[in-house]
Design a protein around this motif. Structure first.
Motif, PDB file in Angstrom:
ATOM      1  N   PHE A  72       0.596  -1.235  -0.082  1.00 42.32           N
ATOM      2  CA  PHE A  72      -0.054   0.133  -0.093  1.00 42.32           C
ATOM      3  C   PHE A  72       0.737   1.361   0.107  1.00 42.32           C
ATOM      4  CE2 PHE A  72      -2.781  -3.169   1.568  1.00 42.32           C
ATOM      5  CZ  PHE A  72      -3.693  -2.972   0.777  1.00 42.32           C
ATOM      6  N   CYS A  73       1.423   1.678   1.141  1.00 44.88           N
ATOM      7  CA  CYS A  73       1.835   3.084   1.165  1.00 44.88           C
ATOM      8  C   CYS A  73       3.192   3.202   1.056  1.00 44.88           C
ATOM      9  CB  CYS A  73       1.201   3.985   2.286  1.00 44.88           C
ATOM     10  SG  CYS A  73       2.226   3.976   3.810  1.00 44.88           S
ATOM     11  N   GLY A  74       3.899   4.286   0.768  1.00 44.63           N
ATOM     12  CA  GLY A  74       5.202   4.521   0.595  1.00 44.63           C
ATOM     13  C   GLY A  74       6.258   4.416   1.631  1.00 44.63           C
ATOM     14  N   VAL A  75       5.521   4.175   2.930  1.00 43.49           N
ATOM     15  CA  VAL A  75       6.352   3.857   4.007  1.00 43.49           C
ATOM     16  C   VAL A  75       7.313   2.648   3.700  1.00 43.49           C
ATOM     17  CG1 VAL A  75       6.328   3.152   6.653  1.00 43.49           C
ATOM     18  CG2 VAL A  75       4.925   4.806   5.804  1.00 43.49           C
ATOM     19  N   GLY A  76       6.629   1.591   2.960  1.00 46.28           N
ATOM     20  CA  GLY A  76       7.425   0.434   2.773  1.00 46.28           C
ATOM     21  C   GLY A  76       7.750  -0.668   3.714  1.00 46.28           C
ATOM     22  N   CYS A  77       6.674  -0.992   4.747  1.00 46.64           N
ATOM     23  CA  CYS A  77       7.091  -1.927   5.950  1.00 46.64           C
ATOM     24  C   CYS A  77       7.118  -3.108   5.412  1.00 46.64           C
ATOM     25  CB  CYS A  77       5.566  -1.838   6.637  1.00 46.64           C
ATOM     26  SG  CYS A  77       5.078  -0.354   7.379  1.00 46.64           S
ATOM     27  N   LYS A  78       8.042  -3.762   6.000  1.00 40.84           N
ATOM     28  CA  LYS A  78       8.488  -5.333   5.530  1.00 40.84           C
ATOM     29  C   LYS A  78       7.657  -6.196   6.361  1.00 40.84           C
ATOM     30  CE  LYS A  78      12.311  -6.754   4.807  1.00 40.84           C
ATOM     31  NZ  LYS A  78      13.830  -7.430   4.717  1.00 40.84           N
ATOM     32  N   ARG A 121       6.480  -3.070  12.835  1.00 36.13           N
ATOM     33  CA  ARG A 121       4.968  -2.389  13.112  1.00 36.13           C
ATOM     34  C   ARG A 121       4.238  -2.431  11.559  1.00 36.13           C
ATOM     35  NH1 ARG A 121       7.122   3.120  15.647  1.00 36.13           N
ATOM     36  NH2 ARG A 121       9.038   2.295  16.630  1.00 36.13           N
ATOM     37  N   LEU A 122       2.993  -2.571  11.836  1.00 32.90           N
ATOM     38  CA  LEU A 122       2.121  -2.468  10.663  1.00 32.90           C
ATOM     39  C   LEU A 122       0.854  -1.717  10.978  1.00 32.90           C
ATOM     40  CD1 LEU A 122       1.692  -6.094   8.930  1.00 32.90           C
ATOM     41  CD2 LEU A 122       3.433  -4.202   8.411  1.00 32.90           C
ATOM     42  N   CYS A 123       0.318  -0.964   9.912  1.00 31.62           N
ATOM     43  CA  CYS A 123      -0.916  -0.334  10.249  1.00 31.62           C
ATOM     44  C   CYS A 123      -2.002  -1.356   9.811  1.00 31.62           C
ATOM     45  CB  CYS A 123      -1.173   0.831   9.335  1.00 31.62           C
ATOM     46  SG  CYS A 123      -1.681   0.716   7.551  1.00 31.62           S
ATOM     47  N   LYS A 154      -4.184  -1.674   7.242  1.00 30.92           N
ATOM     48  CA  LYS A 154      -4.025  -1.864   5.879  1.00 30.92           C
ATOM     49  C   LYS A 154      -3.007  -3.266   5.363  1.00 30.92           C
ATOM     50  CE  LYS A 154      -3.622   2.055   3.840  1.00 30.92           C
ATOM     51  NZ  LYS A 154      -3.988   2.990   4.780  1.00 30.92           N
ATOM     52  N   GLY A 155      -1.883  -2.828   6.177  1.00 36.11           N
ATOM     53  CA  GLY A 155      -0.886  -3.852   5.973  1.00 36.11           C
ATOM     54  C   GLY A 155      -1.065  -5.149   6.841  1.00 36.11           C
ATOM     55  N   ARG A 156      -1.895  -5.191   7.898  1.00 35.71           N
ATOM     56  CA  ARG A 156      -2.098  -6.236   8.727  1.00 35.71           C
ATOM     57  C   ARG A 156      -3.341  -7.026   8.163  1.00 35.71           C
ATOM     58  NH1 ARG A 156      -3.372 -10.000  10.368  1.00 35.71           N
ATOM     59  NH2 ARG A 156      -3.684 -10.819  12.620  1.00 35.71           N
ATOM     60  N   HIS A 187       0.091   7.704   6.300  1.00 37.37           N
ATOM     61  CA  HIS A 187       1.274   6.788   6.626  1.00 37.37           C
ATOM     62  C   HIS A 187       1.437   6.491   7.856  1.00 37.37           C
ATOM     63  CE1 HIS A 187       1.978   9.777   3.193  1.00 37.37           C
ATOM     64  NE2 HIS A 187       2.787   8.706   2.507  1.00 37.37           N
ATOM     65  N   PRO A 188       0.589   5.798   8.302  1.00 33.49           N
ATOM     66  CA  PRO A 188       0.239   5.469   9.770  1.00 33.49           C
ATOM     67  C   PRO A 188       1.494   4.935  10.557  1.00 33.49           C
ATOM     68  CG  PRO A 188      -1.382   4.309   8.423  1.00 33.49           C
ATOM     69  CD  PRO A 188      -0.374   4.855   7.643  1.00 33.49           C
ATOM     70  N   VAL A 189       2.336   4.113  10.182  1.00 34.09           N
ATOM     71  CA  VAL A 189       3.451   3.638  10.832  1.00 34.09           C
ATOM     72  C   VAL A 189       4.520   4.706  10.850  1.00 34.09           C
ATOM     73  CG1 VAL A 189       5.534   1.967  10.679  1.00 34.09           C
ATOM     74  CG2 VAL A 189       3.208   1.266  10.296  1.00 34.09           C
ATOM     75  N   ALA A 190       4.646   5.654   9.765  1.00 32.56           N
ATOM     76  CA  ALA A 190       5.694   6.978  10.048  1.00 32.56           C
ATOM     77  C   ALA A 190       5.028   7.637  11.200  1.00 32.56           C
ATOM     78  CB  ALA A 190       5.450   7.663   8.551  1.00 32.56           C
TER      79      ALA A 190
HETATM   80 FE1  SF4 Z   1       1.898   1.803   4.698  1.00 29.52          FE
HETATM   81 FE2  SF4 Z   1       0.511   0.446   6.539  1.00 29.52          FE
HETATM   82 FE3  SF4 Z   1       1.677  -0.956   4.766  1.00 29.52          FE
HETATM   83 FE4  SF4 Z   1       3.145   0.168   6.571  1.00 29.52          FE
HETATM   84  S1  SF4 Z   1       1.640  -1.243   6.892  1.00 29.52           S
HETATM   85  S2  SF4 Z   1       3.338   0.337   4.379  1.00 29.52           S
HETATM   86  S3  SF4 Z   1       2.134   2.128   7.019  1.00 29.52           S
HETATM   87  S4  SF4 Z   1      -0.266   0.854   4.459  1.00 29.52           S
END
Ligand code: SF4
Length: 696
Positions: free
Chosen positions: A15-21, A45-47, A49-51, A193-196
């Motif tokens: 999803f977003c540009g934070v780039g969570c692994k 961490r994840l938000c 959407k990522g989770r 950019h929730p994790v940022a």
């Molecule tokens: Fe962005 Fe959330 Fe995905 Fe992280 S988990 S990259 S904050 S959308």
């Protein structure tokens, strides 16, 4: 528990540009669970959407076979039921679909190469973006290729290249650990950019001073030292007033300015007219608060400036960014720990796709198409030939040319401009006019409704390659599961289509594409496919074991004499002033649970359950005056069209504003938005339209 799964694969959130692994847990050929792991941008961490937003990849609407528009299909329009495509399309073999696509493109090329244009995708990998721009440039000899960066941070990149010599961030967002003051402006990171945002909150808990500036009272205001809720579109007046105070009170960093910048005297002179008292009338902020903000930011030892599309999506978006760059330069806040400029990138790979040259004016690494030497360095690698030295058309210009009948064929990979373009009805009419529209995607998007040929592609969790996040961090993505049915990875589709139009492409593995990119991209120096197997690497990486530079420009800028530039900005009003007929201001954006045009997150069970319905936000007093209860429907109209949408109450919205997320096709915000462009970044004014709001 890992024993509950058949496999675990490391990749990056789509999803977003934070780039969570992430770690993807697979059972019986399906991703069942996603966990955050220890990437440099997310530290586990994840938000939401990522989770939870992964199950779209197994949705029954996934495209699994190539499709060709039926001869007896109804007229092109937004009229295909994604659960029953057979009314408009028939299934085809890859051979038949590619043959038709290749021959169609070659016919148009023979008539006029410029009658074909391409939109690539910030959701695809770096390698796929690189191949896509090469496909248009080598295959059609021009530069009419672009992607959604045009709708996102194009104006920020224009200002950064102009004034600091590079379009990427000068510091990672994690550098906030070393800052004592930070500005977040035109950005709503808690939702976008929730994790940022978690790092920003931690910063305030450690005593860091956070200045939040936005026409909406965004969630981060609860953590702010100063919340500056200014009038929409008044950014330049406010920022110039703040800089006026810094000049008048001599709070600037003379040594830094003298050593590392140019054009300071002109900037200083220009700023004299923008007194807080005069600008207060325009931006709606008391002179005292403007002075406080100037003193807090200039008084810090190390300051970061983060911005989002509230800054970039204006006809004066480039000027907005110029002001932020000047503010950082005059306070000596570029090139040292805890300091810098950071436009928070939207899509997961919009940074990488832009770096890879998926833009009409630049080849990879922002090397200009107008330079004969630059083009030669690419055509040497690509096997000869040349292509136009003219900058190509941008996203909205391509749509306009399609509407005018000059562009007749398009290849669209993973973008959804029928939802994301401003004045979306105009874009949809343009697509209906095309003779040949090839859409490559994972779902029948609103754009694919208009296609002649649909090529089924892969989701990020089905792909191999690299992506680059907002921090300039290059990371590997890996396939956790296979694409469904006959769907293929996007790079393989582009390679096959290139062969069909006569290009001698021969890549056996995506790593070969990465290695070709490295030949002409200095940013990838010391970053190898082998290192990326086990590491995330921030570019620039200075040597073979350097994990990369979180901060750049400590020893000068990639500009003449190594100096950054002050470019003065004047106040330009929004394109469309509210009037008696359209008296309010509409702004658009995202909300936490939904991603952009909604094609993925609205097919994700948890996210759709939390936010199932199109909604807009208005101030409770505005609703009361209209006699509308929260949850009731209102009609929003602009000069471009109307939508009906459920109203919500939000005290943080100004009384003359309405906020509309753009994820909902049933009430598409972009039917209403203004296509007027910033003259430099060519970005539309999504953030300001004059609107009428009526009770239904
Ligand atoms: Fe962005 Fe959330 Fe995905 Fe992280 S988990 S990259 S904050 S959308």
């Amino acid at each position: 528990d890992s024993k509950d799964y058949d496999s675990e694969t490391e990749s990056v959130c789509p999803f977003c540009g934070v780039g969570c692994k992430v770690s993807l847990k697979v059972k019986d050929g399906k991703v069942k669970h996603v966990e955050g792991i220890n990437g440099p941008a997310n530290e586990g961490r994840l938000c939401v959407k990522g989770r939870f937003g992964f199950d779209y990849i197994h949705h029954p609407h996934r495209l699994t076979k190539p499709l060709i528009r039926r001869d007896d299909a109804p007229a092109k329009g937004l009229n295909v039921d994604p659960g029953n495509l057979s009314t408009h399309f028939r299934e085809a073999t890859w051979e038949e679909a590619m043959d038709l696509a290749g021959k169609g493109l070659m016919k148009l090329r023979d008539e006029d190469p410029k009658s074909v244009a391409g939109f690539g995708s910030a959701k695809c990998t770096n390698e796929e973006a690189y191949l896509f721009q090469k496909f248009i440039r080598q295959g059609f000899k021009h530069n009419n290729v672009d992607h959604c960066t045009r709708l996102c941070h194009a104006s920020s990149v224009a200002a950064l290249i102009e004034n600091v010599g590079s379009g990427a961030v000068t510091a990672t967002f994690n550098e906030i650990e070393n800052a004592d003051v930070a500005i977040v402006i035109g950005s709503n990171p808690i939702e976008n950019h929730p994790v940022a945002a978690t790092y920003f909150k931690q910063f305030t808990k450690r005593g860091g001073k956070l200045i939040v500036m936005d026409p909406r009272g965004v969630g981060l205001r609860r953590f702010a030292t100063e919340m500056v809720q200014f009038r929409p579109g008044a950014d330049v007046s406010m920022l110039n007033a703040i800089m006026n105070v810094i000049v008048e009170e001599e709070l600037y960093d003379s040594q830094y300015i003298q050593r590392w910048t140019e054009n300071w005297e002109a900037e200083k002179e220009h700023l004299k007219q923008f007194t807080p008292e005069k600008m207060s009338e325009i931006c709606g902020i008391e002179p005292d608060q403007l002075r406080r903000v100037a003193r807090i930011f200039a008084g810090g030892n190390a300051g970061l400036i983060f911005w989002g599309m509230g800054i970039s999506q204006h006809i004066h978006g480039t000027d907005n960014s110029r002001c932020l760059i000047s503010l950082a330069l005059m306070t000596g806040n570029v090139g040292k720990p805890g300091a810098g400029l950071h436009p928070l990138r939207g899509q997961n790979n919009v940074q990488g796709a832009s770096d890879a040259g998926l833009i009409p004016m630049f080849l990879p690494d922002y090397q200009t198409v107008t330079s004969d030497d630059v083009r030669k360095s690419f055509t040497d690698v690509w096997g000869g030939g040349d292509f136009s030295n003219e900058k190509g058309l941008t996203v909205t210009e391509i749509v306009d040319q399609a509407y005018a009948g000059n562009i007749k064929g398009m290849y669209i990979q993973g973008e959804n401009p029928a939802m994301s373009d401003p004045d979306a009805d105009h874009a949809r009419e343009a697509f209906a006019k095309l003779e040949l529209m090839i859409v490559q995607d994972i779902f029948l998007t609103e754009t694919a409704n208009y296609a002649d040929i649909i090529l089924p592609a892969s989701a990020l969790y089905e792909k191999n390659g690299t992506v680059s996040n907002t921090n300039r961090q290059v990371q590997r993505v890996r396939p956790a599961v296979a694409p469904p049915g006959e769907a293929r990875e996007d790079w393989k589709v582009t390679v096959e289509l290139a062969r069909r139009i006569g290009l001698p492409w021969d890549y056996k593995d995506v790593s070969e594409v990465f290695n070709e990119m490295k030949l002409n991209m200095k940013s990838l120096n010391n970053i190898t496919w082998e290192r990326l197997e086990t590491e995330t690497i921030t570019y620039p990486s200075l040597h073979e074991t350097d994990p990369g530079q979180a901060i750049v420009f400590g020893d000068g800028f990639p500009r003449p004499e190594g100096r950054a530039r002050f470019t003065p900005a004047s106040v330009i009003p929004p394109d469309e002033a509210p009037d008696a007929e359209y008296p309010m201001i509409m702004t658009t954006g995202r909300q936490l649970e939904h991603w952009h045009t909604g094609s993925m997150t609205r097919r994700s069970l948890v996210l759709d359950a939390v936010e199932p319905e199109a909604n807009c936000s208005l101030n409770p007093r505005t609703l009361k005056l209209m006699g509308v209860e929260p949850g009731e429907m209102v009609r929003l109209s602009t000069r471009r069209g109307s939508i009906e949408i459920m109203a919500r109450a939000d005290r943080a919205i100004a009384e003359d504003m309405v906020f509309v997320p753009f994820a909902y096709v049933e009430a598409a915000a972009n039917i209403l938005t203004n296509p007027a462009l910033d003259p430099y970044g060519k970005i539309p004014e999504f953030k300001f339209s004059a609107v009428k709001v009526e009770k239904i």
